[in-house]
Scaffold this active site. Structure first.
Site: not given
Ligand code: FBP
Length: 248
Positions: A17, A26, A140, A171, A198, A225
């Site tokens: 996402d 990215d 988060y 998560k 991360g 990533r």
């Protein structure tokens, strides 16, 4: 629950996402293509792939349906950062119709807008459980009142709130401390903790992190990533599966 994402209590989830959360910054020529990610998810035997509804609508057909799907119901861009608010833009019903086994939602604990996200998330839990879908909370801590989003107390608080709101899975980011993570996992009670990947780091560093979080009681990873930016994503995925699923 539909299509259990956890095998023997463990799960390796691929997250994609970031195009929404960060923008194509990215991506490279390969991983900008969602089909490349579906191929990694299937050949890498991921337990699930997490995407936004638009990607599911365009790509979750035919062979691609071999990987269980998590649809992320909210999302914000990187332009919205101070006291983040991320609201639902896809219903649980639509996610179910696209073939989702689970839905995901980000809460920014500590943001001025946390109450709005709590309320929306709690009602998503009700709807999703009525549809037989699991719910994953990307939890988060962010916003003006959060001095350190990696502080153990803050992460444990985040885990606790997610569980008390009804999340099946929470998560979190890893703060690099195995003992602290044991406490964070305990604070989540019966909600299963999975760890985010991360920024891309060296492969051996990432594998060590994976071993550490599993030894601390985390149930797996929801990683993006570090896998799809790798130049050997399938070999890395095999290693991750071996650690998480305790394979020989
Ligand atoms: P990564 O493994 O690439 O870090 O992905 C995990 C994730 O939770 C994604 O699902 C999400 O897009 C991203 O991190 C958000 O991270 P942040 O809010 O720190 O930019």
């Amino acid at each position: 629950m539909k299509n259990e994402l956890f095998k023997n209590g463990r799960s390796l989830i691929l997250a994609y996402d970031q195009g929404f959360e960060h923008g194509p910054v990215d991506f490279n020529e390969l991983n900008v293509d969602p089909q490349y990610i579906f191929d990694i998810a299937i050949e890498g035997k991921y337990d699930a792939l997490a995407v936004q509804s638009g990607i599911a609508k365009h790509y979750y057909h035919g062979e691609n349906t071999r990987v269980p799907l998590i649809i992320k119901l909210n999302g914000k861009t990187r332009f919205d950062d101070k006291d983040p608010l991320s609201l639902k833009h896809c219903s649980v019903r639509y996610a179910a119709s696209l073939g989702a086994s689970a839905v995901g939602y980000t809460i920014y604990l500590g943001s001025l807008h946390e109450q709005t996200m709590f309320k929306e998330f709690a009602s998503i839990c009700e709807d999703a459980h009525n549809f037989g879908l699991s719910v994953i909370c990307w939890m988060y801590p962010r916003g003006e009142s959060i001095k350190d989003e990696f502080a153990t107390d803050t992460l444990a608080y985040a885990a606790r709130v997610a569980m008390e709101l009804g999340a099946d899975v929470v998560k979190l980011k890893y703060n690099g401390d195995v003992e602290a993570t044991k406490w964070i996992v305990k604070s989540a009670g019966k909600a299963k903790v999975v760890i985010a990947g991360g920024n891309k780091v060296d492969e051996s560093e990432f594998l060590n992190m994976t071993k550490d979080v599993i030894s601390a009681g985390a149930r797996g990873l929801a990683v993006g990533r570090n896998v799809w930016k790798s130049d050997r994503p399938l070999a890395l995925s095999r290693e991750l599966r071996r650690i998480i699923h305790n394979l020989k």
